[in-house]
Design an enzyme around this catalytic site. Structure first.
Site, PDB file in Angstrom:
ATOM      1  CB  ALA A  85     -37.817  -8.228  49.710  1.00 27.50           C
ATOM      2  N   GLY A  99     -39.025  -3.078  50.160  1.00 25.27           N
ATOM      3  CA  GLY A  99     -40.403  -3.811  50.003  1.00 25.27           C
ATOM      4  C   GLY A  99     -41.223  -3.170  51.203  1.00 25.27           C
ATOM      5  CD  GLU A 101     -41.090  -2.145  46.406  1.00 23.65           C
ATOM      6  OE1 GLU A 101     -40.786  -3.102  47.170  1.00 23.65           O
ATOM      7  OE2 GLU A 101     -41.129  -2.104  45.080  1.00 23.65           O
ATOM      8  CD  GLU A 139     -35.870  -1.763  46.517  1.00 25.19           C
ATOM      9  OE1 GLU A 139     -35.518  -0.498  46.564  1.00 25.19           O
ATOM     10  OE2 GLU A 139     -36.950  -2.158  47.087  1.00 25.19           O
TER      11      GLU A 139
HETATM   12  N1  DAK Z   1     -33.888  -8.903  54.671  1.00 27.27           N
HETATM   13  C1  DAK Z   1     -33.417  -9.914  55.782  1.00 27.27           C
HETATM   14  N2  DAK Z   1     -32.796  -9.537  56.766  1.00 27.27           N
HETATM   15  C2  DAK Z   1     -32.785  -8.331  57.314  1.00 27.27           C
HETATM   16  C3  DAK Z   1     -33.036  -7.346  56.393  1.00 27.27           C
HETATM   17  C4  DAK Z   1     -33.655  -7.511  55.144  1.00 27.27           C
HETATM   18  N3  DAK Z   1     -34.131  -6.935  54.092  1.00 27.27           N
HETATM   19  N4  DAK Z   1     -32.839  -6.043  57.018  1.00 27.27           N
HETATM   20  C5  DAK Z   1     -32.290  -6.311  58.088  1.00 27.27           C
HETATM   21  N5  DAK Z   1     -32.198  -7.770  58.155  1.00 27.27           N
HETATM   22  C6  DAK Z   1     -31.616  -8.355  59.589  1.00 27.27           C
HETATM   23  C7  DAK Z   1     -30.223  -8.241  59.493  1.00 27.27           C
HETATM   24  O1  DAK Z   1     -29.639  -9.254  58.704  1.00 27.27           O
HETATM   25  C8  DAK Z   1     -29.831  -8.480  61.181  1.00 27.27           C
HETATM   26  O2  DAK Z   1     -30.012 -10.002  61.218  1.00 27.27           O
HETATM   27  P1  DAK Z   1     -28.860 -10.800  62.071  1.00 27.27           P
HETATM   28  O3  DAK Z   1     -27.751 -10.568  60.836  1.00 27.27           O
HETATM   29  O4  DAK Z   1     -28.659 -10.083  63.190  1.00 27.27           O
HETATM   30  O5  DAK Z   1     -29.449 -12.239  61.995  1.00 27.27           O
HETATM   31  C9  DAK Z   1     -31.348  -8.022  61.787  1.00 27.27           C
HETATM   32  O6  DAK Z   1     -32.264  -7.759  60.755  1.00 27.27           O
HETATM   33  C10 DAK Z   1     -31.017  -6.666  62.300  1.00 27.27           C
HETATM   34  O7  DAK Z   1     -30.477  -5.712  61.256  1.00 27.27           O
HETATM   35  P2  DAK Z   1     -28.964  -4.923  61.545  1.00 27.27           P
HETATM   36  O8  DAK Z   1     -28.130  -5.558  62.403  1.00 27.27           O
HETATM   37  O9  DAK Z   1     -28.366  -4.632  60.097  1.00 27.27           O
HETATM   38  O10 DAK Z   1     -29.864  -3.462  62.107  1.00 27.27           O
HETATM   39  P3  DAK Z   1     -29.186  -2.131  62.010  1.00 27.27           P
HETATM   40  O11 DAK Z   1     -30.095  -1.177  62.913  1.00 27.27           O
HETATM   41  O12 DAK Z   1     -27.817  -2.172  62.170  1.00 27.27           O
HETATM   42  O13 DAK Z   1     -29.327  -1.725  60.531  1.00 27.27           O
HETATM   43  C11 DAK Z   1     -30.751  -1.352  58.558  1.00 27.27           C
HETATM   44  C12 DAK Z   1     -30.853  -1.336  60.139  1.00 27.27           C
HETATM   45  C13 DAK Z   1     -32.294  -1.320  57.998  1.00 27.27           C
HETATM   46  C14 DAK Z   1     -30.280   0.029  58.011  1.00 27.27           C
HETATM   47  C15 DAK Z   1     -30.302  -2.419  58.021  1.00 27.27           C
HETATM   48  O14 DAK Z   1     -30.490  -3.609  58.481  1.00 27.27           O
HETATM   49  C16 DAK Z   1     -30.262  -2.520  56.387  1.00 27.27           C
HETATM   50  O15 DAK Z   1     -29.787  -1.982  55.771  1.00 27.27           O
HETATM   51  N6  DAK Z   1     -31.132  -3.428  56.182  1.00 27.27           N
HETATM   52  C17 DAK Z   1     -31.479  -3.793  54.650  1.00 27.27           C
HETATM   53  C18 DAK Z   1     -32.232  -2.629  54.021  1.00 27.27           C
HETATM   54  C19 DAK Z   1     -32.536  -2.879  52.595  1.00 27.27           C
HETATM   55  O16 DAK Z   1     -31.458  -3.101  51.812  1.00 27.27           O
HETATM   56  N7  DAK Z   1     -33.623  -3.128  52.370  1.00 27.27           N
HETATM   57  C20 DAK Z   1     -33.952  -3.261  51.094  1.00 27.27           C
HETATM   58  C21 DAK Z   1     -34.318  -4.810  50.657  1.00 27.27           C
HETATM   59  S1  DAK Z   1     -34.335  -5.331  48.968  1.00 27.27           S
HETATM   60  C22 DAK Z   1     -37.742  -8.189  43.543  1.00 27.27           C
HETATM   61  C23 DAK Z   1     -38.405  -8.392  44.632  1.00 27.27           C
HETATM   62  C24 DAK Z   1     -38.449  -7.462  45.660  1.00 27.27           C
HETATM   63  C25 DAK Z   1     -37.585  -6.539  45.753  1.00 27.27           C
HETATM   64  C26 DAK Z   1     -36.681  -6.480  44.794  1.00 27.27           C
HETATM   65  C27 DAK Z   1     -36.999  -7.157  43.632  1.00 27.27           C
HETATM   66  N8  DAK Z   1     -37.766  -8.949  42.666  1.00 27.27           N
HETATM   67  C28 DAK Z   1     -38.317 -10.583  42.802  1.00 27.27           C
HETATM   68  C29 DAK Z   1     -37.346  -8.802  41.184  1.00 27.27           C
HETATM   69  C30 DAK Z   1     -37.426  -5.812  46.994  1.00 27.27           C
HETATM   70  C31 DAK Z   1     -35.998  -5.756  47.570  1.00 27.27           C
HETATM   71  C32 DAK Z   1     -36.000  -5.036  48.874  1.00 27.27           C
HETATM   72  O17 DAK Z   1     -36.942  -4.711  49.615  1.00 27.27           O
END
Ligand code: DAK
Length: 259
Positions: A65, A110, A113, A133
């Site tokens: 997400a 997400g 998911e 998360e």
């Molecule tokens: N959201 C927004 N931007 C994201 C993103 C994300 N999930 N993942 C990556 N990006 C963006 C980065 O910020 C970066 O943008 P700039 O800063 O350059 O503008 C760009 O994509 C490239 O990312 P990286 O520079 O970080 O790329 P790397 O290859 O170094 O790293 C990575 C790739 C996938 C390991 C890293 O980007 C990362 O860790 N991303 C976050 C992964 C993550 O934590 N995903 C889970 C997201 S939380 C809920 C509803 C939904 C959810 C929960 C609760 N409720 C409403 C209760 C769901 C939650 C999730 O999905």
């Protein structure tokens, strides 16, 4: 239809939907959900559709997400966002045709998911999966705790959920989270091959198989078997059943019409 974050390509009865926000690793925001909902709703009405392939542009399938959109949510906004995402995941899960996730890269949060809402997950060797998360201090919001436990079993799901570990494609394959892992260049060809195989079958029968598994897995065995018998009976009201059985007896290939 204007779909700024999706690319839609059609080859015969198979539609490939590519999530296209590579600058944000295809993170899911409200616009992506609106577009996915619109595309799947319109495809559901298309009698010539046989299968959908869902993939991501660039190095991610979906990195989760959109953290930047979620960061300032209040609890009511978070609840509404989770509900919105769940609606779209449910729409894909109950979509009347098979949906294949072609997991080209990161399928995190997400993104994992979304892949789990699809019927099959075919992954590139480069893909990675996880529910990270807990790193952000939240729980999965789009059904991750539920679908992951059903797919890989409760202990393995809890391990991934508690640790937030991001696992390799081969590890995900061993857990049953991914169904096949192929070389990156083979990902879409393999998905198209599976979709073509499905497209040659009786479309109503395929659709009923999906429905029977989805409904039965949430019911008791006896209820699921009753449901299957009902769907089996319904296929005998279709032209496809007559054609499929006639083709067998006449030793020729069946020409199904989905009727
Ligand atoms: N959201 C927004 N931007 C994201 C993103 C994300 N999930 N993942 C990556 N990006 C963006 C980065 O910020 C970066 O943008 P700039 O800063 O350059 O503008 C760009 O994509 C490239 O990312 P990286 O520079 O970080 O790329 P790397 O290859 O170094 O790293 C990575 C790739 C996938 C390991 C890293 O980007 C990362 O860790 N991303 C976050 C992964 C993550 O934590 N995903 C889970 C997201 S939380 C809920 C509803 C939904 C959810 C929960 C609760 N409720 C409403 C209760 C769901 C939650 C999730 O999905």
């Amino acid at each position: 239809m204007d779909n700024p974050t999706l690319k839609i390509e059609r080859e015969g009865g198979v539609v490939v939907i590519t999530l296209h926000r590579p600058e944000a690793l295809n993170a899911l925001n409200l616009s992506v959900f609106d577009e996915l909902e619109a595309v799947f709703t319109s495809l559901a009405e298309d009698p010539s559709l046989r299968a959908v392939i869902l993939t991501g542009a660039g190095k991610a399938f979906v990195a989760g997400a959109d953290i930047k959109e979620m960061a300032a949510f209040t609890p009511p906004q978070a609840r509404a966002f989770a509900r919105r995402g769940q609606q779209v995941m449910n729409l894909i899960e109950s979509f009347p045709r098979p949906v294949l996730a072609a997991v080209n890269g990161f399928a995190l949060g997400g993104g994992c998911e979304l892949a789990m809402a699809c019927d099959l997950r075919i992954a590139s060797e480069r893909a990675k999966a996880g529910q990270p998360e807990v790193n952000l201090g939240v729980v999965p919001g789009f059904g991750g705790t539920q679908r992951l436990a059903r797919l890989v079993g409760r202990a393995k799901a809890k391990y991934l959920l508690f640790t937030g570990e991001v696992i390799s494609a081969d590890h995900a394959l061993a857990l049953g989270l991914f169904d096949e892992v192929v070389a990156p260049e083979m990902l879409l060809p393999r998905c198209r091959e599976i979709a073509a195989t499905i497209a040659a079958k009786g479309p109503l029968a395929v659709s009923y198989c999906k429905q029977a598994v989805n409904v039965g897995i949430e019911a008791t065995l006896a209820q699921g078997i009753d449901y299957e018998a009902e769907l089996f009976a319904q296929t005998f009201a279709t032209a496809d059943q007559k054609e499929g059985m006639a083709a067998f007896i006449e030793k020729r290939a069946a020409r199904f019409k989905g009727e």
